[in-house]
Write a protein that holds these residues in place. Sequence first.
Motif, PDB file in Angstrom:
ATOM      1  N   GLY A 109       0.927   9.648   2.309  1.00  0.00           N
ATOM      2  CA  GLY A 109       0.090   8.550   2.822  1.00  0.00           C
ATOM      3  C   GLY A 109       0.764   7.630   3.805  1.00  0.00           C
ATOM      4  N   PRO A 110      -0.105   6.879   4.719  1.00  0.00           N
ATOM      5  CA  PRO A 110       0.625   5.854   5.530  1.00  0.00           C
ATOM      6  C   PRO A 110       1.115   4.710   4.583  1.00  0.00           C
ATOM      7  N   ILE A 111       2.253   4.204   5.120  1.00  0.00           N
ATOM      8  CA  ILE A 111       2.775   2.809   4.581  1.00  0.00           C
ATOM      9  C   ILE A 111       2.346   1.567   5.113  1.00  0.00           C
ATOM     10  N   ILE A 112       1.978   0.857   4.630  1.00  0.00           N
ATOM     11  CA  ILE A 112       1.282  -0.652   5.407  1.00  0.00           C
ATOM     12  C   ILE A 112       2.554  -1.372   5.459  1.00  0.00           C
ATOM     13  N   SER A 113       2.788  -2.066   6.490  1.00  0.00           N
ATOM     14  CA  SER A 113       3.907  -2.993   6.740  1.00  0.00           C
ATOM     15  C   SER A 113       3.772  -4.106   5.928  1.00  0.00           C
ATOM     16  N   HIS A 114       5.135  -4.635   5.674  1.00  0.00           N
ATOM     17  CA  HIS A 114       5.146  -6.092   4.852  1.00  0.00           C
ATOM     18  C   HIS A 114       4.437  -7.169   5.482  1.00  0.00           C
ATOM     19  N   GLN A 115       4.609  -7.076   6.927  1.00  0.00           N
ATOM     20  CA  GLN A 115       3.753  -8.220   7.737  1.00  0.00           C
ATOM     21  C   GLN A 115       2.289  -8.023   7.213  1.00  0.00           C
ATOM     22  N   ALA A 116       1.522  -7.012   7.373  1.00  0.00           N
ATOM     23  CA  ALA A 116       0.169  -6.633   7.138  1.00  0.00           C
ATOM     24  C   ALA A 116      -0.195  -7.257   5.622  1.00  0.00           C
ATOM     25  N   VAL A 117       0.845  -6.979   4.579  1.00  0.00           N
ATOM     26  CA  VAL A 117       0.740  -7.156   3.119  1.00  0.00           C
ATOM     27  C   VAL A 117       0.760  -8.966   3.156  1.00  0.00           C
ATOM     28  N   GLN A 118       1.675  -9.571   3.862  1.00  0.00           N
ATOM     29  CA  GLN A 118       1.799 -10.853   3.957  1.00  0.00           C
ATOM     30  C   GLN A 118       0.519 -11.543   4.444  1.00  0.00           C
ATOM     31  N   ARG A 119      -0.078 -10.976   5.462  1.00  0.00           N
ATOM     32  CA  ARG A 119      -1.056 -11.823   6.042  1.00  0.00           C
ATOM     33  C   ARG A 119      -2.290 -11.618   5.128  1.00  0.00           C
ATOM     34  N   ILE A 120      -2.563 -10.359   4.404  1.00  0.00           N
ATOM     35  CA  ILE A 120      -3.444 -10.364   3.361  1.00  0.00           C
ATOM     36  C   ILE A 120      -3.358 -11.415   2.290  1.00  0.00           C
ATOM     37  N   LYS A 121      -2.054 -11.781   1.915  1.00  0.00           N
ATOM     38  CA  LYS A 121      -1.928 -12.504   0.856  1.00  0.00           C
ATOM     39  C   LYS A 121      -2.194 -14.027   1.410  1.00  0.00           C
TER      40      LYS A 121
END
Length: 228
Positions: free
Chosen positions: A182-194
Amino acid sequence: MIIPIKGYITSDDSAPIYRDWLGMTVTSPSDIVQSLPNDGSDVVLEIASDGGEVDPATEVCNALRDYKGNVTAKIVSNAYSAATIVAMGADKVQMAPGAKMMIHRASSDASGNSHEMDAASGMLQTTDSAIASLYSAKTGKPADDFLALMDKETWLDADQAVELGLADEKLDFDTPIVNAVGPIISHQAVQRIKNLKDENKKLRSQLPKQNDLLNKKLAIFYEKKEVQ
């Protein structure tokens, strides 16, 4: 005891974001460490993972190595990338027919100026060497051999993994084959969601105060003490 290692391997901090906000199946170090029996009894890891982040996978690997009981890693479908690091922490690695391993060089979503990119490159090279050392410790083969295999992204079936030494034995029963990376979600995207989650929590905490202030203003307007 059977402990499943499914989906993306990530940190304890990021796991709730993937689970609660993105609906993804993930495994974090605390999922494994907190599941280890206190009595040192035998443990079987059922691995079906596309991989994930190196540091959490290494944390799990070392926790398994420190565990007093016997640990068997059973790759029931796939162990790709960081999932192979977890498997290296087991005393024995088994692979079902049709199961696969994949090893490759580490990657990151680093960005910045030339100095920052040089630093990122150095970090990745050190990470690659550390991963190759884990494979070397398991197999007794030189780490450079694994760096060469990681260079070209090497896919291994059960027989090849056993021949290379990354697995100890091939199981003799059939198991469903899963072969989807599957596609790997970037750390930046995870941080934005946080950040969005934290902002949402902050706004929710302010609602009672805002409602109380509104009630007081309405009470003055209507010449009442309180408005329901």
